[in-house]
Structures are given as C-alpha cells and as structure tokens.
Motif scaffolding. Structure first.
Motif, PDB file in Angstrom:
ATOM      1  N   CYS A  70       0.799  -1.225   0.000  1.00 27.32           N
ATOM      2  CA  CYS A  70       0.000   0.000   0.000  1.00 27.32           C
ATOM      3  C   CYS A  70       0.833   1.277   0.000  1.00 27.32           C
ATOM      4  O   CYS A  70       0.278   2.381  -0.050  1.00 27.32           O
ATOM      5  N   LEU A  71       2.175   1.123   0.086  1.00 26.45           N
ATOM      6  CA  LEU A  71       3.125   2.236  -0.001  1.00 26.45           C
ATOM      7  C   LEU A  71       3.076   3.195   1.189  1.00 26.45           C
ATOM      8  O   LEU A  71       3.654   4.282   1.133  1.00 26.45           O
ATOM      9  N   THR A  72       2.390   2.812   2.261  1.00 28.85           N
ATOM     10  CA  THR A  72       2.427   3.629   3.475  1.00 28.85           C
ATOM     11  C   THR A  72       3.680   3.275   4.273  1.00 28.85           C
ATOM     12  O   THR A  72       4.372   2.291   3.986  1.00 28.85           O
ATOM     13  N   ASP A  73       3.977   4.096   5.296  1.00 32.46           N
ATOM     14  CA  ASP A  73       5.145   3.816   6.129  1.00 32.46           C
ATOM     15  C   ASP A  73       5.024   2.432   6.757  1.00 32.46           C
ATOM     16  O   ASP A  73       3.936   2.021   7.200  1.00 32.46           O
ATOM     17  N   ALA A  74       6.131   1.701   6.804  1.00 39.75           N
ATOM     18  CA  ALA A  74       6.107   0.326   7.313  1.00 39.75           C
ATOM     19  C   ALA A  74       7.410   0.025   8.036  1.00 39.75           C
ATOM     20  O   ALA A  74       8.470   0.568   7.694  1.00 39.75           O
ATOM     21  N   ILE A  75       7.320  -0.834   9.014  1.00 38.51           N
ATOM     22  CA  ILE A  75       8.511  -1.201   9.790  1.00 38.51           C
ATOM     23  C   ILE A  75       8.638  -2.712   9.977  1.00 38.51           C
ATOM     24  O   ILE A  75       9.423  -3.178  10.786  1.00 38.51           O
ATOM     25  N   MET A  76       7.860  -3.494   9.210  1.00 36.00           N
ATOM     26  CA  MET A  76       7.882  -4.945   9.388  1.00 36.00           C
ATOM     27  C   MET A  76       8.421  -5.615   8.127  1.00 36.00           C
ATOM     28  O   MET A  76       7.917  -5.368   7.024  1.00 36.00           O
ATOM     29  N   ARG A  77       9.455  -6.445   8.301  1.00 37.20           N
ATOM     30  CA  ARG A  77      10.060  -7.143   7.166  1.00 37.20           C
ATOM     31  C   ARG A  77       9.512  -8.553   7.047  1.00 37.20           C
ATOM     32  O   ARG A  77       9.128  -9.176   8.036  1.00 37.20           O
ATOM     33  N   CYS A  78       9.495  -9.061   5.838  1.00 36.82           N
ATOM     34  CA  CYS A  78       9.085 -10.444   5.597  1.00 36.82           C
ATOM     35  C   CYS A  78      10.192 -11.370   6.086  1.00 36.82           C
ATOM     36  O   CYS A  78      11.322 -11.332   5.584  1.00 36.82           O
ATOM     37  N   VAL A  79       9.870 -12.203   7.052  1.00 42.84           N
ATOM     38  CA  VAL A  79      10.855 -13.111   7.630  1.00 42.84           C
ATOM     39  C   VAL A  79      11.341 -14.129   6.603  1.00 42.84           C
ATOM     40  O   VAL A  79      12.476 -14.591   6.637  1.00 42.84           O
ATOM     41  N   GLY A  80      10.486 -14.469   5.653  1.00 42.41           N
ATOM     42  CA  GLY A  80      10.836 -15.504   4.688  1.00 42.41           C
ATOM     43  C   GLY A  80      12.009 -15.160   3.802  1.00 42.41           C
ATOM     44  O   GLY A  80      12.683 -16.057   3.292  1.00 42.41           O
ATOM     45  N   ASN A 135       2.291 -11.546  -5.586  1.00 42.15           N
ATOM     46  CA  ASN A 135       3.364 -10.812  -6.263  1.00 42.15           C
ATOM     47  C   ASN A 135       4.741 -11.110  -5.659  1.00 42.15           C
ATOM     48  O   ASN A 135       5.755 -11.061  -6.354  1.00 42.15           O
ATOM     49  N   HIS A 136       4.731 -11.406  -4.382  1.00 47.39           N
ATOM     50  CA  HIS A 136       5.994 -11.546  -3.643  1.00 47.39           C
ATOM     51  C   HIS A 136       6.512 -12.983  -3.592  1.00 47.39           C
ATOM     52  O   HIS A 136       7.688 -13.213  -3.308  1.00 47.39           O
ATOM     53  N   LYS A 137       5.668 -13.944  -3.889  1.00 49.92           N
ATOM     54  CA  LYS A 137       6.000 -15.352  -3.662  1.00 49.92           C
ATOM     55  C   LYS A 137       7.306 -15.768  -4.322  1.00 49.92           C
ATOM     56  O   LYS A 137       8.173 -16.388  -3.694  1.00 49.92           O
TER      57      LYS A 137
END
Length: 312
Positions: free
Chosen positions: A12-22, A51-53
């Motif tokens: 969603c392009l908003t501010d984020a602070i969580m990374r994908c652990v995978g 999209n990320h898989k």
C-alpha cells in the motif's frame, strides 16, 4: 515478521517497519540486491503474497545456501578439532604469514591424533586457519553427503573446482614444511537453477585469512586473484573418496604406520557419515537468525560428542 527500519509497504506504499521473515538475511549477489520486502502489517503481506512469492522463494533459497555454507564449515572444523593429526608446537604470525610450527615424524611413526592443542592460541581465526590448513581435499570428500542433504530442497547444481589463490589475506604455513603457495585449492561451485547465479562455497578459505564462506563466483575470482582454474566436475564425492585414491599411491602406503593411519581416518569418516544420516535434518536451515544460531551451536556440540565416541 520482524522489525526493520522505517520504509514503504510493498503493498500500500504507506510507512512500514515490518520485514518479511521468509526473505530477510539473504546474502547479496549483486551490491544492494538483498534488500527484503517490508509491510505495514499482515493484511498487506497476505494481499501482496501472489506478487511476492517468487521473490521470497528466491531469497529464501539464497539464505539456505548461506546457512548451508556455515554448517559445512562448522562441520569440517569440528571434525578436525577432534581428530587433529599435526604435532603442533607453536602458532605465530610472522611477517604477515601464520606459521604453524610442528614436530615432523618419520613415515614409520604413527600420527598423534587427538584434540587440537587449543592452548597454543587464543585467536579464533588463527585456530580455524590451523584446522583448515591443507584440508580442502578432505573437505571435498568429508562433506559430500552433508552438502547434498542440506541442499536437497534447493534447486541447484554443485560442482568441484580447483584453482590457485593468487592473493591470500594471511597465508598459513607449516614450519618445517614444503612451500604450499602454488598448491591447488579445491572449492565448490554452486549454481542456482532458474536464478542465473553462481556462487563459490569455500569451507577452508580461513587458511588464507578469509572469513566469508559463500561468495558470488565472479567476486571470489577477482578478489582473490584466482589463477589456473580447472575444468568443473560434478560433485559426487563420498566421505572416503580421497582415501580411496591415496590407497592407490605406493609412496603413501610404504609403511605399516601409513596404512594404519589411513585405516583410522577411514573409520572416523564413516563415523561422521553415520551422524549425517541419523542426526541431521534439512529443518536446521529454517527459522529466524536467532533460531538458526541455536541450531548451529547444537549441531557443533552434538557432532563433537559423536566423533569423540569413536576417539574414545
């Protein structure tokens, strides 16, 4: 998910602070291309998954490759630490060369196999260099089964490559001993299928002062000024492949001591194979960085105890 620096959510392009652990903690193949995906929350992570898989799988496999390299190096050094057969008397750095002073033995005398003399140095890198010195052929054989087991779930090719290290950081030398500067150095070349990536996996690079075990192929060759690269051969070694060859060389089998030493080494290698078959699971590659460190520490401890049961 794990905390990261503030950036934009991939969905969603908003501010984020969580990374994908995978896909976090994957090594770089090209500068800057290991940056993981960041989300503002699980809703966006789930919505962006289609999209990320592919990206997540590719980076996850890179991380498995790096963790495999760490396990292989730890396995080799742990094995050598228990069955060390060089009669060292002193370890010292002289004029940029790590000198391993030893008592030479005659070909009629048995090797003194036993725990590495850790009292000779408090420097971890010097200890690792001593353990890995002239052991690349041993590593090629000993680690075959373990390498294939760990990488069984990663689409890859594994080949053996011999080369000369033209620019070591800190070379290691046995004193007295022959000049080993032009000896061939054996490494593994791992190609990641469908990713157009080629890596060098070098479990004994610490004997040249290098600490990285997994490096992109082109960077490895350039940084170490590699010379005389051999043809690539499919990596199909078992634990005793080198010993099988040594037994065909008359000058290595002239005395009873030489033959008995190889017989004892063969027993230790087979004992190592039992550990790989019964105690190692590909699950060791999974989990967070903290979880993997705990698994690696347990692996080293269990392997050391296993090898000691043979030594005792």
């Amino acid at each position: 998910m794990a905390p990261a620096y503030l950036t934009q959510c991939a969905n969603c392009l908003t501010d984020a602070i969580m990374r994908c652990v995978g896909c976090m903690d994957a090594p770089e193949y090209q500068p800057g291309n290991s940056v993981g995906i960041v989300y503002c929350g699980r809703y966006c992570q789930k919505g962006h998954w289609s999209n990320h898989k592919a990206h997540c799988c590719a980076f996850g496999n890179r991380r498995k490759l790096l963790r495999t390299a760490s396990i292989l190096k730890a396995a080799l050094l742990t094995y050598e630490e228990v069955v060390y057969d060089v009669d060292l008397t002193k370890i010292e750095l002289q004029d940029g060369v790590l000198c391993l002073h030893q008592n030479l033995r005659s070909i009629t005398a048995r090797a003194k196999r036993g725990p590495f003399p850790s009292h000779l140095t408090t420097n971890v890198e010097h200890k690792e260099a001593a353990l890995a010195n002239n052991q690349c052929t041993t590593a090629m054989a000993l680690l075959g089964r373990l390498t294939r087991k760990l990488l069984g779930g990663v689409a890859s090719t594994i080949e053996v490559l011999d080369l000369n290290i033209g620019k070591p950081l800190i070379p290691t030398k046995l004193v007295p001993g022959p000049d080993s500067s032009d000896l061939l150095h054996t490494v593994f070349k791992v190609g990641r299928l469908f990713a157009n990536e080629s890596w060098i996996l070098d479990t004994t690079s610490c004997q040249y002062g290098f600490q990285d075990v997994l490096i992109p192929f082109d960077k490895y060759v350039a940084d170490k000024s590699c010379r005389n690269l051999s043809d690539l051969n499919t990596y199909d070694a078992n634990e005793t492949k080198d010993l099988d060859y040594f037994e065909t060389l008359p000058f290595l089998n002239r005395t009873r001591a030489q033959r008995e030493d190889k017989k004892l080494e063969r027993r230790a290698r087979i004992h190592f194979a039992v550990f790989v078959n019964t105690r190692v699971s590909k699950d060791i590659l999974n989990g967070s960085a903290v979880e993997f460190k705990d698994k690696l520490d347990s692996f080293v401890c269990e392997l050391k105890l296993h090898i000691l049961t043979l030594a005792n």
